[in-house]
Design a protein around this motif. Structure first.
Motif, mmCIF file in Angstrom:
data_model
loop_
_atom_site.group_PDB
_atom_site.id
_atom_site.type_symbol
_atom_site.label_atom_id
_atom_site.label_comp_id
_atom_site.label_asym_id
_atom_site.label_seq_id
_atom_site.Cartn_x
_atom_site.Cartn_y
_atom_site.Cartn_z
ATOM 1 N N HIS A 127 53.748 56.064 55.234
ATOM 2 C CA HIS A 127 55.157 55.976 54.861
ATOM 3 C C HIS A 127 55.380 56.025 53.347
ATOM 4 C CE1 HIS A 127 55.261 54.526 59.011
ATOM 5 N NE2 HIS A 127 56.573 54.764 59.003
ATOM 6 N N SER A 128 54.309 56.253 52.614
ATOM 7 C CA SER A 128 54.469 56.322 51.164
ATOM 8 C C SER A 128 55.086 57.664 50.786
ATOM 9 C CB SER A 128 53.115 56.169 50.459
ATOM 10 O OG SER A 128 52.286 57.293 50.731
ATOM 11 N N GLU A 129 55.745 57.665 49.664
ATOM 12 C CA GLU A 129 56.364 58.884 49.163
ATOM 13 C C GLU A 129 55.715 59.333 47.859
ATOM 14 O OE1 GLU A 129 60.500 58.134 48.840
ATOM 15 O OE2 GLU A 129 60.798 57.742 50.967
ATOM 16 N N GLY A 130 54.551 58.755 47.593
ATOM 17 C CA GLY A 130 53.807 59.173 46.420
ATOM 18 C C GLY A 130 54.357 58.683 45.108
ATOM 19 N N HIS A 131 55.190 57.652 45.140
ATOM 20 C CA HIS A 131 55.781 57.147 43.893
ATOM 21 C C HIS A 131 54.796 56.202 43.198
ATOM 22 C CE1 HIS A 131 59.350 59.167 44.983
ATOM 23 N NE2 HIS A 131 59.792 58.266 45.858
ATOM 24 N N SER A 132 53.666 56.740 42.806
ATOM 25 C CA SER A 132 52.635 55.901 42.203
ATOM 26 C C SER A 132 53.032 55.393 40.828
ATOM 27 C CB SER A 132 51.314 56.682 42.104
ATOM 28 O OG SER A 132 51.500 57.872 41.377
ATOM 29 N N SER A 133 54.084 56.003 40.244
ATOM 30 C CA SER A 133 54.516 55.542 38.921
ATOM 31 C C SER A 133 55.282 54.230 39.001
ATOM 32 C CB SER A 133 55.398 56.611 38.255
ATOM 33 O OG SER A 133 56.550 56.865 39.054
ATOM 34 N N ASN A 134 55.712 53.858 40.196
ATOM 35 C CA ASN A 134 56.444 52.607 40.368
ATOM 36 C C ASN A 134 55.445 51.461 40.465
ATOM 37 O OD1 ASN A 134 58.201 50.552 40.940
ATOM 38 N ND2 ASN A 134 58.688 51.248 43.011
ATOM 39 N N THR A 135 55.190 50.811 39.354
ATOM 40 C CA THR A 135 54.156 49.781 39.302
ATOM 41 C C THR A 135 54.720 48.372 39.343
ATOM 42 O OG1 THR A 135 54.200 49.933 36.887
ATOM 43 C CG2 THR A 135 52.540 51.254 38.034
ATOM 44 N N LEU A 136 56.039 48.244 39.527
ATOM 45 C CA LEU A 136 56.652 46.919 39.481
ATOM 46 C C LEU A 136 56.141 46.019 40.596
ATOM 47 C CD1 LEU A 136 58.709 45.148 38.024
ATOM 48 C CD2 LEU A 136 60.478 46.014 39.579
ATOM 49 N N GLY A 137 55.744 46.609 41.733
ATOM 50 C CA GLY A 137 55.233 45.802 42.833
ATOM 51 C C GLY A 137 54.026 44.975 42.434
ATOM 52 N N ALA A 138 53.236 45.490 41.485
ATOM 53 C CA ALA A 138 52.063 44.753 41.018
ATOM 54 C C ALA A 138 52.454 43.426 40.395
ATOM 55 C CB ALA A 138 51.281 45.596 40.014
ATOM 56 N N PHE A 139 53.619 43.379 39.780
ATOM 57 C CA PHE A 139 54.105 42.156 39.147
ATOM 58 C C PHE A 139 54.312 41.059 40.190
ATOM 59 C CE2 PHE A 139 57.981 39.714 38.050
ATOM 60 C CZ PHE A 139 57.492 38.999 36.964
ATOM 61 N N PHE A 140 54.978 41.402 41.291
ATOM 62 C CA PHE A 140 55.270 40.408 42.322
ATOM 63 C C PHE A 140 54.008 39.981 43.078
ATOM 64 C CE2 PHE A 140 59.243 42.787 41.734
ATOM 65 C CZ PHE A 140 60.082 41.731 41.401
ATOM 66 N N VAL A 141 53.100 40.924 43.312
ATOM 67 C CA VAL A 141 51.829 40.573 43.946
ATOM 68 C C VAL A 141 51.033 39.641 43.040
ATOM 69 C CG1 VAL A 141 49.623 41.476 44.781
ATOM 70 C CG2 VAL A 141 51.741 42.688 45.317
ATOM 71 N N ALA A 142 51.096 39.885 41.726
ATOM 72 C CA ALA A 142 50.369 39.052 40.773
ATOM 73 C C ALA A 142 50.909 37.626 40.742
ATOM 74 C CB ALA A 142 50.427 39.667 39.377
ATOM 75 N N ILE A 143 52.218 37.463 40.943
ATOM 76 C CA ILE A 143 52.780 36.114 41.001
ATOM 77 C C ILE A 143 52.141 35.344 42.158
ATOM 78 C CG2 ILE A 143 54.881 34.767 41.437
ATOM 79 C CD1 ILE A 143 56.462 36.922 40.000
ATOM 80 N N TYR A 144 52.051 36.015 43.316
ATOM 81 C CA TYR A 144 51.378 35.395 44.464
ATOM 82 C C TYR A 144 49.930 35.065 44.129
ATOM 83 C CZ TYR A 144 48.760 35.205 48.826
ATOM 84 O OH TYR A 144 47.871 34.838 49.819
ATOM 85 N N GLY A 145 49.231 36.017 43.502
ATOM 86 C CA GLY A 145 47.824 35.808 43.172
ATOM 87 C C GLY A 145 47.608 34.686 42.188
ATOM 88 N N GLY A 146 48.525 34.517 41.232
ATOM 89 C CA GLY A 146 48.400 33.423 40.286
ATOM 90 C C GLY A 146 48.655 32.072 40.920
ATOM 91 N N TYR A 147 49.500 32.075 41.946
ATOM 92 C CA TYR A 147 49.834 30.827 42.638
ATOM 93 C C TYR A 147 48.793 30.467 43.684
ATOM 94 C CZ TYR A 147 52.805 27.316 44.922
ATOM 95 O OH TYR A 147 53.314 26.147 45.435
ATOM 96 N N PHE A 148 48.340 31.470 44.441
ATOM 97 C CA PHE A 148 47.354 31.246 45.501
ATOM 98 C C PHE A 148 46.561 32.524 45.680
ATOM 99 C CE2 PHE A 148 46.101 30.960 50.055
ATOM 100 C CZ PHE A 148 45.396 29.774 49.990
ATOM 101 N N ASN A 149 45.242 32.439 45.500
ATOM 102 C CA ASN A 149 44.389 33.631 45.425
ATOM 103 C C ASN A 149 44.046 34.229 46.789
ATOM 104 O OD1 ASN A 149 41.325 34.835 44.993
ATOM 105 N ND2 ASN A 149 42.675 35.189 43.249
ATOM 106 N N GLY A 150 44.261 33.494 47.871
ATOM 107 C CA GLY A 150 43.814 33.945 49.178
ATOM 108 C C GLY A 150 44.460 35.247 49.623
ATOM 109 N N GLY A 151 43.634 36.206 50.056
ATOM 110 C CA GLY A 151 44.142 37.475 50.560
ATOM 111 C C GLY A 151 44.682 38.411 49.504
ATOM 112 N N LEU A 152 44.454 38.101 48.224
ATOM 113 C CA LEU A 152 45.021 38.907 47.142
ATOM 114 C C LEU A 152 44.536 40.349 47.198
ATOM 115 C CD1 LEU A 152 46.589 39.255 44.496
ATOM 116 C CD2 LEU A 152 44.582 38.370 43.284
ATOM 117 N N GLY A 153 43.250 40.544 47.412
ATOM 118 C CA GLY A 153 42.697 41.900 47.428
ATOM 119 C C GLY A 153 43.316 42.766 48.509
ATOM 120 N N ILE A 154 43.527 42.200 49.694
ATOM 121 C CA ILE A 154 44.131 42.950 50.794
ATOM 122 C C ILE A 154 45.556 43.375 50.425
ATOM 123 C CG2 ILE A 154 44.855 42.831 53.199
ATOM 124 C CD1 ILE A 154 41.845 42.850 52.831
ATOM 125 N N VAL A 155 46.317 42.455 49.835
ATOM 126 C CA VAL A 155 47.701 42.764 49.462
ATOM 127 C C VAL A 155 47.741 43.856 48.386
ATOM 128 C CG1 VAL A 155 49.850 41.814 48.540
ATOM 129 C CG2 VAL A 155 48.425 40.421 50.042
#
Length: 251
Positions: A127-155
């Protein structure tokens, strides 16, 4: 002595798991809680314990990482660093009681992400549209990773699939780099805040490093399905235990 042996054994197992399939946090965090470390400090100490393994993994994928677009890599690194800092600061302002309530849901979510990570990545890739330039999602995933590391790699891998990425080696390289940046920021924040239990942390760091080294030959002989089944079972049991502790035993 029993506590030290337990911490070393679980950290060794976490190092093995992280080198094969991931999921080491499912062992280190509950072991620290079991030995009497408060849940917030246990989460911080667990992050310190598994941190060295990410650096080695980044070195292993150095070739793939250096071939990635430099400007996008810089943007992703900055976003994950800022997100990791915000997540770790959120942990600092969480009381042990509040974090105890949140932990069962985090463990359950991480277990589900681990169990269905491949299916989620395939769905996102379709379902991706190839918008690899949209990197903002990494910011929100990183918030989760900084708070709790479990499952970070999968996300993170699921996020890269959504961006339209297909090269699994490049994805793994970026995942380990992002995890390293998030963990480095988190570890520095937790250390400066003084919430790391350093004695168990040092024991677990050494054991996890040895386990990570031992995981390479084990990865060649252990079926991945067996490893995944063990991690999912452990995650499900721990989720149930922490739900009981937070909502039944405490009432």
């Amino acid at each position: 002595m029993f506590d030290q042996i337990l911490l070393a054994a679980t950290a060794f197992g976490a190092g093995v798991l992280n080198s094969i399939e991931g999921g080491g946090t499912f062992l280190t965090f509950p072991a620290l809680v079991y030995t009497g470390v408060p849940v917030v400090a246990a989460n911080a100490t667990s992050a310190v314990a598994v941190f060295p393994g990410y650096l080695g993994a980044v070195g292993g994928f150095r070739k793939e990482i250096t071939q990635f677009d430099r400007s996008r890599l810089t943007r992703i690194t900055i976003l994950t660093a800022v997100g990791g800092l915000i997540g770790s600061l959120l942990l600092l302002v969480s009381s042990n009681r509040a974090f105890s309530v949140v932990v069962p849901f985090l463990l359950a979510a991480a277990t589900l992400a681990f169990a269905f990570g491949n299916q989620v990545r395939r769905w996102m890739a379709g379902h991706s549209e190839g918008h690899s330039s949209n990197t903002l999602g990494a910011f929100f995933v990183a918030i989760y990773g900084g708070y709790f590391n479990g499952g970070l790699g999968i996300v993170l891998l699921a996020l890269f699939s959504l961006w339209g990425m297909r090269d699994i080696n490049l994805m793994n390289g970026l995942e380990n780099l992002a995890s390293f940046v998030i963990s480095a920021i988190s570890v520095a924040t937790f250390a400066l805040a003084g919430i790391v239990a350093w004695k168990p942390a040092i024991i677990m760091m050494i054991a996890a490093a040895i386990g990570g080294y031992a995981g390479a030959p084990l990865a060649r002989i252990l079926p991945v399905t067996v490893v995944r089944a063990i991690v999912i079972f452990v995650g499900a049991v721990l989720s149930a235990v922490f739900f009981y502790r937070a909502f039944i035993a405490a009432s």
